[in-house]
Design an enzyme around this catalytic site. Sequence first.
Site, PDB file in Angstrom:
ATOM      1  N   SER A 125       0.830  -1.201   0.000  1.00 41.68           N
ATOM      2  CA  SER A 125       0.000   0.000   0.000  1.00 41.68           C
ATOM      3  C   SER A 125       0.867   1.255   0.000  1.00 41.68           C
ATOM      4  O   SER A 125       1.971   1.260   0.552  1.00 41.68           O
ATOM      5  CB  SER A 125      -0.846  -0.030   1.272  1.00 41.68           C
ATOM      6  OG  SER A 125      -1.382   1.243   1.536  1.00 41.68           O
TER       7      SER A 125
ATOM      8  N   TYR B  39      -2.065  -1.220  10.729  1.00 41.16           N
ATOM      9  CA  TYR B  39      -2.318  -1.768   9.379  1.00 41.16           C
ATOM     10  C   TYR B  39      -1.148  -1.422   8.445  1.00 41.16           C
ATOM     11  O   TYR B  39      -0.578  -2.288   7.782  1.00 41.16           O
ATOM     12  CB  TYR B  39      -3.635  -1.207   8.816  1.00 41.16           C
ATOM     13  CG  TYR B  39      -3.703  -1.276   7.317  1.00 41.16           C
ATOM     14  CD1 TYR B  39      -3.949  -2.487   6.681  1.00 41.16           C
ATOM     15  CD2 TYR B  39      -3.465  -0.144   6.528  1.00 41.16           C
ATOM     16  CE1 TYR B  39      -3.956  -2.559   5.288  1.00 41.16           C
ATOM     17  CE2 TYR B  39      -3.477  -0.210   5.154  1.00 41.16           C
ATOM     18  CZ  TYR B  39      -3.726  -1.417   4.534  1.00 41.16           C
ATOM     19  OH  TYR B  39      -3.723  -1.483   3.170  1.00 41.16           O
TER      20      TYR B  39
ATOM     21  N   LYS C  13       2.083  -3.761   6.473  1.00 37.90           N
ATOM     22  CA  LYS C  13       2.501  -3.723   5.062  1.00 37.90           C
ATOM     23  C   LYS C  13       4.003  -3.457   4.968  1.00 37.90           C
ATOM     24  O   LYS C  13       4.718  -4.092   4.200  1.00 37.90           O
ATOM     25  CB  LYS C  13       1.728  -2.643   4.301  1.00 37.90           C
ATOM     26  CG  LYS C  13       0.230  -2.905   4.194  1.00 37.90           C
ATOM     27  CD  LYS C  13      -0.055  -4.106   3.317  1.00 37.90           C
ATOM     28  CE  LYS C  13      -1.521  -4.444   3.250  1.00 37.90           C
ATOM     29  NZ  LYS C  13      -1.803  -5.734   2.627  1.00 37.90           N
TER      30      LYS C  13
HETATM   31  N1  UFG Z   1     -13.027  11.014   3.431  1.00 38.09           N
HETATM   32  C1  UFG Z   1     -14.060  11.851   3.795  1.00 38.09           C
HETATM   33  N2  UFG Z   1     -15.174  11.310   4.348  1.00 38.09           N
HETATM   34  C2  UFG Z   1     -15.333   9.973   4.549  1.00 38.09           C
HETATM   35  C3  UFG Z   1     -14.277   9.108   4.161  1.00 38.09           C
HETATM   36  C4  UFG Z   1     -13.134   9.672   3.624  1.00 38.09           C
HETATM   37  O1  UFG Z   1     -13.977  13.076   3.647  1.00 38.09           O
HETATM   38  O2  UFG Z   1     -16.381   9.543   5.056  1.00 38.09           O
HETATM   39  C5  UFG Z   1     -11.813  11.580   2.822  1.00 38.09           C
HETATM   40  C6  UFG Z   1     -10.547  11.363   3.623  1.00 38.09           C
HETATM   41  O3  UFG Z   1     -10.383  12.364   4.576  1.00 38.09           O
HETATM   42  C7  UFG Z   1      -9.489  11.369   2.521  1.00 38.09           C
HETATM   43  C8  UFG Z   1     -10.214  10.764   1.314  1.00 38.09           C
HETATM   44  O4  UFG Z   1     -11.610  10.919   1.593  1.00 38.09           O
HETATM   45  O5  UFG Z   1      -9.138  12.676   2.199  1.00 38.09           O
HETATM   46  C9  UFG Z   1      -9.923   9.290   1.096  1.00 38.09           C
HETATM   47  O6  UFG Z   1     -10.166   8.577   2.297  1.00 38.09           O
HETATM   48  P1  UFG Z   1     -10.262   6.985   2.346  1.00 38.09           P
HETATM   49  O7  UFG Z   1     -10.628   6.600   3.722  1.00 38.09           O
HETATM   50  O8  UFG Z   1     -11.137   6.487   1.235  1.00 38.09           O
HETATM   51  O9  UFG Z   1      -8.784   6.504   1.967  1.00 38.09           O
HETATM   52  P2  UFG Z   1      -7.378   6.842   2.690  1.00 38.09           P
HETATM   53  O10 UFG Z   1      -6.593   7.618   1.685  1.00 38.09           O
HETATM   54  O11 UFG Z   1      -7.555   7.404   4.011  1.00 38.09           O
HETATM   55  O12 UFG Z   1      -6.773   5.385   2.904  1.00 38.09           O
HETATM   56  C10 UFG Z   1      -6.634   4.463   1.838  1.00 38.09           C
HETATM   57  C11 UFG Z   1      -6.897   3.057   2.347  1.00 38.09           C
HETATM   58  C12 UFG Z   1      -5.831   2.582   3.279  1.00 38.09           C
HETATM   59  C13 UFG Z   1      -4.484   2.784   2.696  1.00 38.09           C
HETATM   60  C14 UFG Z   1      -4.286   4.154   2.146  1.00 38.09           C
HETATM   61  C15 UFG Z   1      -3.068   4.102   1.297  1.00 38.09           C
HETATM   62  O13 UFG Z   1      -8.142   2.992   3.010  1.00 38.09           O
HETATM   63  O14 UFG Z   1      -6.004   1.206   3.469  1.00 38.09           O
HETATM   64  O15 UFG Z   1      -5.370   4.547   1.304  1.00 38.09           O
HETATM   65  O16 UFG Z   1      -2.483   5.298   1.172  1.00 38.09           O
HETATM   66  F1  UFG Z   1      -3.529   2.563   3.633  1.00 38.09           F
END
Ligand code: UFG
Length: 332
Positions: A124, A149, A153
């Site tokens: 990841s 998590y 990785k």
């Molecule tokens: N976000 C919101 N509201 C929500 C969910 C997410 O505004 O309800 C925003 C987050 O703040 C972020 C973006 O949407 O800016 C993406 O968030 P995600 O939770 O979809 O993904 P992340 O980038 O936080 O994390 C993902 C995976 C992890 C992994 C990571 C790798 O979920 O498993 O990418 O960089 F580790």
Amino acid sequence: MAILLPGGAGYIGSHTAVELLNKEKEIIIVDDFSNSKPEMIDKIKQITGKDFKFYEVNCLNKKELEKVFEENSIEAVINFAGFKAVGESVKEPLKYYNNNVSGAITLLQTMQKYGVKKFVFSSSATVYGTRQEVEYTEKMKRGETANPYGTTKSMIEKILEDLYFADNQWDIAILRYFNPVGAHESGLIGEEPQGIPNNLMPYIVRVANGTLKELSVFGNDYDTPDGTGVRDYIHVVDLAKGHVKALEKLEKEGTGIYTYNLGTGKGYSVLDMVKTFEKVTGQKVPYKIAPRRAGDLAIYYADPNKAKEELNWQTEKTLEDMCRDSWNYICK
Ligand code: UFG
């Protein structure tokens, strides 16, 4: 000779299974259904019209795993078996270290015992940690991970490097995923998080279909064009095809250990995603601005050039495709 897919009934595993079968590869899926459903196996068969062997086995169960290697002629392993909920990993670190790290070690030990030394690992972008540069290239060192998590990785990547150093007969591809979204165009397989989703796209589709009331946009005061977080979203079918290309490289080349970013190289904000989703599906996605989520970075995306040059792989699908296919899946 078959390709073994531990975790092959899960979100990314099932899409990769489809792409491998489409390329006439023989596959075997091993899954314990801890985060997937038995019906995924039938759906993969339905999409491809092809049959394959399946074992309900947890990768920590050495005896059962050995039976799979005993009964089959396995050429390579693509390991998708891992827990992936960031928040849960903070609350239950031992569960994550045991399942992800010990599970990978048991799998690698079993491979070693049976002389199978081609391994593709689901890593990841989280292994880059927190850093100033936002375009992540494979030349960068792994950073300080923000949760257990991510640490699993990072640890498995290190274990694989040590393994290759000790025995360079191994042939290893480490694939660093950015933000996988979307679903197969058939609408038969896709992402099905248990409970309330943490990730953006599964949350958006559940707001759009009325299961959840509104989206909380975590922060609009980041240093990004519209103030909301920016990520590199990649369609899961493009991602799956990246695995096929990585496997082909391991089949062709002499032994080695290779690391690739699998992303589009483009960053989209939370609001870009909401607007595109509304445009493509015609559904409203009510949202409110909420405080920043702990541990989130403002912006990052992939430099995808190494995979393009060495694997002859690049993404083909657009943000519109990602939104349309995610919606199509939930509707079906
Ligand atoms: N976000 C919101 N509201 C929500 C969910 C997410 O505004 O309800 C925003 C987050 O703040 C972020 C973006 O949407 O800016 C993406 O968030 P995600 O939770 O979809 O993904 P992340 O980038 O936080 O994390 C993902 C995976 C992890 C992994 C990571 C790798 O979920 O498993 O990418 O960089 F580790």
